[in-house]
Structures are given as structure tokens and as C-alpha cells.
Design a protein around this motif. Structure first.
Motif, short mmCIF file in Angstrom:
data_model
loop_
_atom_site.label_atom_id
_atom_site.label_comp_id
_atom_site.label_asym_id
_atom_site.label_seq_id
_atom_site.Cartn_x
_atom_site.Cartn_y
_atom_site.Cartn_z
N ASN A 249 0.88 -1.11 0.01
CA ASN A 249 -0.16 -0.03 -0.07
C ASN A 249 0.87 1.21 0.11
O ASN A 249 2.00 1.21 0.44
CB ASN A 249 -0.87 -0.12 1.12
CG ASN A 249 -1.94 -0.99 1.08
OD1 ASN A 249 -2.41 -1.52 0.17
ND2 ASN A 249 -2.82 -1.26 2.33
N GLU A 250 0.36 2.16 -0.66
CA GLU A 250 0.83 3.68 -0.44
C GLU A 250 0.88 4.09 0.98
O GLU A 250 0.09 3.80 1.61
CB GLU A 250 0.50 4.62 -1.22
CG GLU A 250 0.25 4.45 -2.73
CD GLU A 250 -0.61 5.24 -3.39
OE1 GLU A 250 -0.94 6.35 -2.99
OE2 GLU A 250 -0.77 5.11 -4.78
N MET A 251 2.34 4.88 1.49
CA MET A 251 2.31 5.27 2.64
C MET A 251 1.82 6.92 2.48
O MET A 251 2.05 7.64 2.08
CB MET A 251 3.78 5.59 3.06
CG MET A 251 4.51 4.31 3.36
SD MET A 251 4.14 3.62 4.74
CE MET A 251 3.12 2.12 4.46
N LYS A 252 0.63 6.96 3.62
CA LYS A 252 0.04 8.15 3.66
C LYS A 252 0.23 8.90 5.00
O LYS A 252 0.95 8.20 6.00
CB LYS A 252 -1.36 8.13 3.38
CG LYS A 252 -1.68 7.56 1.93
CD LYS A 252 -1.06 8.98 0.97
CE LYS A 252 -1.52 8.08 -0.65
NZ LYS A 252 -1.06 9.15 -1.66
N ILE A 253 -0.31 10.05 5.29
CA ILE A 253 -0.21 10.48 6.74
C ILE A 253 -0.62 9.76 7.87
O ILE A 253 0.01 9.74 8.96
CB ILE A 253 -1.03 11.99 6.53
CG1 ILE A 253 -0.10 12.96 5.61
CG2 ILE A 253 -0.77 12.58 8.02
CD1 ILE A 253 1.31 13.24 6.10
N ASN A 254 -1.65 8.98 7.48
CA ASN A 254 -2.54 8.10 8.47
C ASN A 254 -1.56 6.84 8.95
O ASN A 254 -1.81 6.42 9.95
CB ASN A 254 -3.77 7.76 8.20
CG ASN A 254 -3.80 6.96 6.72
OD1 ASN A 254 -2.89 6.95 5.93
ND2 ASN A 254 -4.53 6.15 6.74
N ASN A 255 -0.20 6.91 8.25
CA ASN A 255 0.59 5.71 8.51
C ASN A 255 1.61 6.15 9.33
O ASN A 255 2.53 5.37 9.69
CB ASN A 255 1.25 5.05 7.21
CG ASN A 255 -0.09 4.46 6.23
OD1 ASN A 255 0.03 4.88 5.23
ND2 ASN A 255 -0.57 3.49 6.72
#
Length: 293
Positions: A249-255
Motif C-alpha cells: 500500500n501507499e504510505m500516507k499521513i495516516n500511516n
């Protein structure tokens, strides 16, 4: 103290690669970059004294070309000059402060590479089809290409069930499987290069497998004198969500919180600069202006 080498396989996102180069001290880290032959980003990547570019391979998902790209990087590296050699993708970025990364690897001798002995029950045929089936490379494509996936599965099942075309002359007695990304000591990479030079049949055998970038180096490390130091993990934080493309999955702020709290050094995969900028702010990572000598 020896420097560390960061090997990057990439095809896009030059701005992310440039940011990584710019924050890592040139007197402590060298970069070796493989740019997919199909890509046009060469002119967009920073050219510095500690940045080197390898021969370019036309990399295709699941094919031996992925191993060839890493070998092209290995060819450029004098492994004896480095304490650690890290293989990452162009969508990776550091998730620990520079000082932590330096300290962590300075007095370390572990080989950070995932490696599970095959067969592994979590995979179809225990993943042994990756080495026991002689695959024509043209039928290998991403799982999202349903036509070629169906063709590959039909071919695999025929070979594994009938055993007519099943390969029998193996180059080693055991194979190991794991993620493509790793952090290996300079000594281990030096041994790998020498072994491949003296055993060309090993490389030739893997030319006709599928997704062998997850077997080729893992197996080599386990037949090496460095096998006793294998940590059976890599240093890259990833979140797998069953993507149809076969990737993380893509790394986003919520990660962000879980990512930074992990004991990993890198994370993948980043697809936007805003998340990387936030990582740098949280870790107080600034661009380094030290020039290489």
C-alpha cells in the motif's frame, strides 16, 4: 569508519530520490542508482560526486530483469569500501534520523534480509514453482493483466502436476524466499559477487524462473559464510493490503505514527512529497550541504 552505500532501483518520482540524496551526508553515504531503461528521469536526478548511475535494464515485473538490475548495481560497487549496502526502491525514504542510521549500522554485523526456506505453505506449491518450472519470460506479467496471469497459471499447473517439464538439476540443495529489499554487510556482498563470478550456472538457472528477485539473493546469503548472521527480516517498513498489482500500500499521513514507531530504517512506498516533507519535519531531517570530497 566506512561509508554506507544506498542502491536504488527506480523508474519515476525523481523529486523523492533527490530529497533522499539531499538529506544524506555525502561523506557518510554513497548512492548507486539504476533507472529503468523505459524511464526518462535521468536528467531530473541530482548529479553529485557521491551519486553513480548503473547500466540500464528494461525491467519487467516478475522477470529475471529485476535481478539483472540489482546485479548491474552490484557491478559498480566496491563492496569492501562499505560497512553496509542497502537495496531500496525509488519510492522509499528514511524514517529514522541520520544519526540513528549511522549509529545503528556502525557496530552491526547482521544480514538484514528476509529468508524463509522453501517450500513455504502460505504459497501455491510452496513457491517451489518459482525454481522448478522453466518459464518462458514473455508469459510473465503483473497479476492485473488477467490474460497473461491465466496463461502463466495454466502453464504452471501443467508442469507441476505432470512433472514433464519440471526442472531437476538444481544449483543448490535449498532455496529461500523473502522480500526483494535488503541491508547486507559489505563483506557479504563481496562474497556474493565473487561466488557469481565463479559460478555462472547459478545465474543462468534463475533466468527462467518467476519472481526470482525474491529467491536469488536470499538463497545466496544462506549458502554463504554469512548465513549465521541472517536476521530474517529487512529494514523496510511496508503495509500489505492485497493490492492487485502485487505491491504494498501507499504510505500516507495516516500511516505516520506506526511507521515512525517501527524499528525500520526505510519505508515504502511513498507517492507524494507532502508525506515525505512531514516525515522530515517530525524527525528534524534537513537538507545536507556537505559536499563529497
Amino acid at each position: 569508519m566506512k561509508k554506507q552505500a544506498i542502491l536504488i532501483q527506480c523508474h519515476n518520482k525523481p523529486e523523492q530520490i533527490n530529497r533522499l540524496i539531499s538529506v544524506m551526508p555525502a561523506d557518510k553515504f554513497d548512492f548507486y542508482i539504476h533507472i529503468d531503461k523505459k524511464s526518462d528521469i535521468m536528467c531530473k536526478i541530482i548529479h553529485k560526486n557521491n551519486v553513480f548511475f548503473s547500466e540500464r535494464i528494461d525491467v519487467r515485473w516478475g522477470r529475471f530483469s529485476q535481478v539483472e538490475a540489482t546485479l548491474a548495481l552490484f557491478k559498480m560497487v566496491d563492496a569492501s569500501e562499505y560497512s553496509y549496502i542497502h537495496l531500496i526502491s525509488g519510492n522509499d525514504f528514511i524514517i529514522k534520523p541520520i544519526e540513528y542510521i549511522e549509529s545503528f549500522f556502525s557496530n552491526n554485523s547482521a544480514e538484514y534480509i528476509e529468508s524463509i526456506e522453501l517450500p513455504e505453505k502460505l504459497f501455491v506449491w510452496g513457491a517451489m514453482d518459482r525454481v522448478e518450472v522453466w518459464y518462458p519470460q514473455f508469459i510473465i506479467d503483473r497479476p492485473s493483466n488477467t490474460v497473461f496471469r491465466a496463461l502463466r497459471v495454466i502453464y504452471r499447473e501443467f508442469v507441476m502436476r505432470t512433472k514433464i517439464l519440471k526442472r531437476k538439476n538444481m544449483p543448490v540443495t535449498a532455496f529461500y524466499l523473502g522480500s526483494s529489499w535488503f541491508s547486507l554487510t559489505g563483506g557479504c556482498v563481496e562474497w556474493i559477487k565473487e561466488y557469481l563470478k565463479n559460478n555462472p550456472d547459478y545465474t543462468e538457472f534463475f533466468r527462467h524462473g518467476v519472481c526470482v528477485d525474491e529467491v536469488f539473493f536470499q538463497t545466496l546469503v544462506h549458502i554463504s559464510p554469512y548465513a549465521k548472521n541472517v536476521a530474517n527480516r529487512n529494514m523496510t517498513y511496508m503495509v500489505w493490503g492485497g493490492s492487485k498489482t502485487g505491491g504494498p500500500n501507499e504510505m500516507k499521513i495516516n500511516n505516520l505514527d506506526k511507521m515512525l514507531a517501527s524499528d525500520c530504517i526505510f519505508a515504502r512506498k511513498f507517492t507524494d512529497m507532502s508525506t515525505i516533507n512531514t516525515v522530515c519535519e517530525r524527525l528534524d531531517i534537513k537538507e545536507n550541504i556537505t559536499k563529497s570530497s
